[in-house]
Motif scaffolding. Structure first.
Motif, PDB file in Angstrom:
ATOM      1  N   PRO A 113      -0.835  55.568 -13.489  1.00  0.00           N
ATOM      2  CA  PRO A 113      -0.644  56.913 -12.937  1.00  0.00           C
ATOM      3  C   PRO A 113       0.793  57.393 -13.146  1.00  0.00           C
ATOM      4  N   PRO A 114       0.986  58.689 -13.336  1.00  0.00           N
ATOM      5  CA  PRO A 114       2.351  59.199 -13.481  1.00  0.00           C
ATOM      6  C   PRO A 114       3.155  58.961 -12.208  1.00  0.00           C
ATOM      7  N   THR A 115       4.465  58.868 -12.386  1.00  0.00           N
ATOM      8  CA  THR A 115       5.371  58.646 -11.266  1.00  0.00           C
ATOM      9  C   THR A 115       6.340  59.821 -11.170  1.00  0.00           C
ATOM     10  N   GLU A 116       7.232  59.758 -10.234  1.00  0.00           N
ATOM     11  CA  GLU A 116       8.255  60.787 -10.132  1.00  0.00           C
ATOM     12  C   GLU A 116       9.115  60.821 -11.391  1.00  0.00           C
ATOM     13  N   SER A 117       9.241  59.663 -12.042  1.00  0.00           N
ATOM     14  CA  SER A 117      10.105  59.569 -13.225  1.00  0.00           C
ATOM     15  C   SER A 117       9.381  59.861 -14.525  1.00  0.00           C
ATOM     16  N   TRP A 118       8.121  59.372 -14.681  1.00  0.00           N
ATOM     17  CA  TRP A 118       7.467  59.423 -15.982  1.00  0.00           C
ATOM     18  C   TRP A 118       6.044  59.942 -15.905  1.00  0.00           C
ATOM     19  N   GLU A 119       5.703  60.802 -16.886  1.00  0.00           N
ATOM     20  CA  GLU A 119       4.334  61.192 -17.173  1.00  0.00           C
ATOM     21  C   GLU A 119       4.089  60.921 -18.654  1.00  0.00           C
ATOM     22  N   PHE A 120       2.817  61.024 -19.084  1.00  0.00           N
ATOM     23  CA  PHE A 120       2.456  60.582 -20.427  1.00  0.00           C
ATOM     24  C   PHE A 120       1.594  61.636 -21.111  1.00  0.00           C
ATOM     25  N   ALA A 121       1.780  61.774 -22.417  1.00  0.00           N
ATOM     26  CA  ALA A 121       1.050  62.787 -23.185  1.00  0.00           C
ATOM     27  C   ALA A 121       0.624  62.209 -24.523  1.00  0.00           C
ATOM     28  N   ALA A 122      -0.530  62.708 -25.008  1.00  0.00           N
ATOM     29  CA  ALA A 122      -1.074  62.262 -26.289  1.00  0.00           C
ATOM     30  C   ALA A 122      -0.843  63.281 -27.396  1.00  0.00           C
ATOM     31  N   ALA A 123      -0.058  64.310 -27.109  1.00  0.00           N
ATOM     32  CA  ALA A 123       0.281  65.334 -28.100  1.00  0.00           C
ATOM     33  C   ALA A 123       1.537  66.051 -27.614  1.00  0.00           C
ATOM     34  N   ARG A 124       2.288  66.607 -28.554  1.00  0.00           N
ATOM     35  CA  ARG A 124       3.502  67.321 -28.165  1.00  0.00           C
ATOM     36  C   ARG A 124       3.155  68.522 -27.290  1.00  0.00           C
ATOM     37  N   GLU A 125       3.847  68.641 -26.180  1.00  0.00           N
ATOM     38  CA  GLU A 125       3.706  69.795 -25.305  1.00  0.00           C
ATOM     39  C   GLU A 125       4.656  70.897 -25.792  1.00  0.00           C
ATOM     40  N   PRO A 126       4.413  72.163 -25.396  1.00  0.00           N
ATOM     41  CA  PRO A 126       5.359  73.220 -25.773  1.00  0.00           C
ATOM     42  C   PRO A 126       6.764  72.926 -25.246  1.00  0.00           C
ATOM     43  N   GLN A 127       7.747  73.168 -26.076  1.00  0.00           N
ATOM     44  CA  GLN A 127       9.150  73.016 -25.692  1.00  0.00           C
ATOM     45  C   GLN A 127       9.917  74.237 -26.194  1.00  0.00           C
ATOM     46  N   PRO A 128       9.757  75.374 -25.537  1.00  0.00           N
ATOM     47  CA  PRO A 128      10.372  76.603 -26.048  1.00  0.00           C
ATOM     48  C   PRO A 128      11.881  76.515 -26.185  1.00  0.00           C
ATOM     49  N   GLY A 129      12.527  75.665 -25.385  1.00  0.00           N
ATOM     50  CA  GLY A 129      13.972  75.519 -25.514  1.00  0.00           C
ATOM     51  C   GLY A 129      14.405  74.952 -26.853  1.00  0.00           C
ATOM     52  N   MET A 130      13.486  74.252 -27.540  1.00  0.00           N
ATOM     53  CA  MET A 130      13.825  73.630 -28.823  1.00  0.00           C
ATOM     54  C   MET A 130      13.881  74.646 -29.959  1.00  0.00           C
ATOM     55  N   VAL A 131      13.327  75.846 -29.765  1.00  0.00           N
ATOM     56  CA  VAL A 131      13.235  76.798 -30.872  1.00  0.00           C
ATOM     57  C   VAL A 131      14.398  77.780 -30.881  1.00  0.00           C
ATOM     58  N   THR A 132      15.406  77.530 -30.071  1.00  0.00           N
ATOM     59  CA  THR A 132      16.567  78.423 -30.055  1.00  0.00           C
ATOM     60  C   THR A 132      17.821  77.746 -30.592  1.00  0.00           C
ATOM     61  N   GLY A 133      17.694  76.508 -31.005  1.00  0.00           N
ATOM     62  CA  GLY A 133      18.859  75.770 -31.475  1.00  0.00           C
ATOM     63  C   GLY A 133      18.629  75.168 -32.838  1.00  0.00           C
ATOM     64  N   PRO A 134      19.566  74.319 -33.293  1.00  0.00           N
ATOM     65  CA  PRO A 134      19.464  73.741 -34.636  1.00  0.00           C
ATOM     66  C   PRO A 134      18.432  72.621 -34.717  1.00  0.00           C
ATOM     67  N   LEU A 135      17.731  72.569 -35.819  1.00  0.00           N
ATOM     68  CA  LEU A 135      16.820  71.476 -36.132  1.00  0.00           C
ATOM     69  C   LEU A 135      17.548  70.520 -37.059  1.00  0.00           C
ATOM     70  N   GLU A 136      17.797  69.305 -36.577  1.00  0.00           N
ATOM     71  CA  GLU A 136      18.502  68.301 -37.367  1.00  0.00           C
ATOM     72  C   GLU A 136      17.483  67.415 -38.091  1.00  0.00           C
ATOM     73  N   GLY A 137      18.002  66.572 -38.957  1.00  0.00           N
ATOM     74  CA  GLY A 137      17.167  65.579 -39.618  1.00  0.00           C
ATOM     75  C   GLY A 137      16.610  66.008 -40.959  1.00  0.00           C
ATOM     76  N   LEU A 138      16.852  67.252 -41.370  1.00  0.00           N
ATOM     77  CA  LEU A 138      16.448  67.719 -42.693  1.00  0.00           C
ATOM     78  C   LEU A 138      17.651  67.662 -43.624  1.00  0.00           C
ATOM     79  N   ALA A 139      17.457  68.084 -44.849  1.00  0.00           N
ATOM     80  CA  ALA A 139      18.566  68.068 -45.803  1.00  0.00           C
ATOM     81  C   ALA A 139      19.728  68.912 -45.305  1.00  0.00           C
ATOM     82  N   GLN A 140      19.431  69.943 -44.510  1.00  0.00           N
ATOM     83  CA  GLN A 140      20.462  70.755 -43.880  1.00  0.00           C
ATOM     84  C   GLN A 140      19.939  71.234 -42.539  1.00  0.00           C
ATOM     85  N   PRO A 141      20.839  71.412 -41.541  1.00  0.00           N
ATOM     86  CA  PRO A 141      20.394  71.906 -40.235  1.00  0.00           C
ATOM     87  C   PRO A 141      19.791  73.308 -40.366  1.00  0.00           C
TER      88      PRO A 141
END
Length: 341
Positions: A94-122
């Motif tokens: 069961p999930p706890t106060e600290s951790w929950e679990f997911a089988a697919a990426r959940e929406p993370q709108p905060g991630m779409v306003t900044g740089p994406l690293e790990g490609l040939a260029q940010p």
């Protein structure tokens, strides 16, 4: 079949090993690592256990919706891997106060306003634009992602950036539910809009299509015979990620009208058989489509390939009725019924 069972046992054992480690030591270790920012060899340890479930699965952590943190195992939109990720999630404590679990990426709108690293260029995802082409018949959108940096990037990097952007905007499962095609473009397409407004559009169409309903249409065979096709729409495997076994139930009928379709008596008989099968299966199987033509009705069911009682219910039903035959085929992603969309 034996190799499939062996593979399933191996995956089940790997899932069990992961959660035993988590309960004994893992939860404390990863909590301390997230809080301190010092991970040591923990990513390699977790990565090895996830790869033991399947080499193509990936894991990540992020903020939770109800817990402080979320641990996600993702198959990156691959239906075969989504089944395994779902089995992993359902075996979780069961999930706890600290951790929950997911089988697919959940929406993370905060991630779409900044740089994406790990490609040939940010890539500054805040500059991305998306054109949306919605098809009412299939209830699916075609997304075309544009970014000024795509002109300087490889096709693979463009596609990876587009996929991650869609996952973070909508969540991995909603990409599967509502996006039929995801394209990338090196020139800004007509009618594009800032990426951040796309979730609002998808939410609106999701609300309109929230309740699946049966639809009926008529087609013809190559020889001109009438075919009646009934389909549950929207047809979404991701709403039933563990139903990965396709069963075609073929029912022959003798009494037909002049066009080869069942007459009144035959139709009543088919409906009785379908009701009997539904009562036998209960919640173990999901009927998603049927085809009726020239003395044959084919019912398309999906069930859990790990549920031997479900498979046996189909087989027992067919053994008791000479006019019924069944065929089982592994089909995560429901490829065998995509022609009905």
């Amino acid at each position: 079949m034996e190799s499939v069972r062996r593979s399933s046992r191996t995956e089940t054992e790997a899932v069990g090993a992961f959660w035993r480690w988590w309960s004994v030591a893992g939860a404390g270790l990863i909590t301390a690592a997230v809080m301190s920012g010092v991970y040591g060899d923990l990513p390699e340890i977790i990565g090895a256990m996830v790869m033991a479930i399947h080499p193509e699965l990936r894991w990540e952590t992020g903020p939770g919706a109800r817990s402080q943190h979320r641990l996600c195992i993702t198959g990156g939109g691959d239906p075969r891997l989504r089944v395994l990720a779902e089995r992993w999630r359902r075996a979780a404590p069961p999930p706890t106060e600290s951790w929950e679990f997911a089988a697919a990426r959940e929406p993370q709108p905060g991630m779409v306003t900044g740089p994406l690293e790990g490609l040939a260029q940010p890539v500054d995802l805040g500059l991305a634009r998306i054109a949306v082409d919605w098809d009412d018949r299939s209830a699916l959108a075609e997304l075309t992602v544009y970014h000024p940096a795509f002109t300087r990037m490889s096709t693979n990097d463009c596609r990876l950036a587009g996929r991650l952007l869609a996952d973070w905007l909508l969540g991995e499962d909603d990409v599967q539910r509502w996006v039929g095609a995801l394209n990338v473009a090196r020139t800004d397409p007509r009618d594009s809009q800032p990426a951040a407004v796309v979730p609002e559009f998808i939410q609106a169409v999701a609300t309109r299509n929230a309740n699946p309903r049966w639809t009926m249409r008529e087609a013809q065979t190559s020889s001109g015979q009438r075919v009646i096709v009934c389909t549950l729409r929207p047809l979404r495997w991701v709403d039933h990620p563990l139903l990965d076994l396709h069963t075609a139930v073929r029912i022959g009928y003798r009494r037909t009208g002049p066009d080869g379709l069942p007459d009144g008596d035959a139709l009543r008989g088919l409906r009785h058989l379908e009701a009997d099968l539904g009562a036998l299966l209960g919640s173990r199987g999901e009927l998603v489509a049927s085809e009726t033509c020239n003395g044959l009705r084919i019912l398309h069911y999906y069930s859990d390939s790990e549920d031997q009682n479900g498979r046996e219910s189909f087989d027992r039903f067919a053994r008791a009725r000479k006019e019924v035959q069944v065929t089982h085929t592994g089909d995560p992603g429901w490829a065998r019924v995509q022609k009905f969309i």
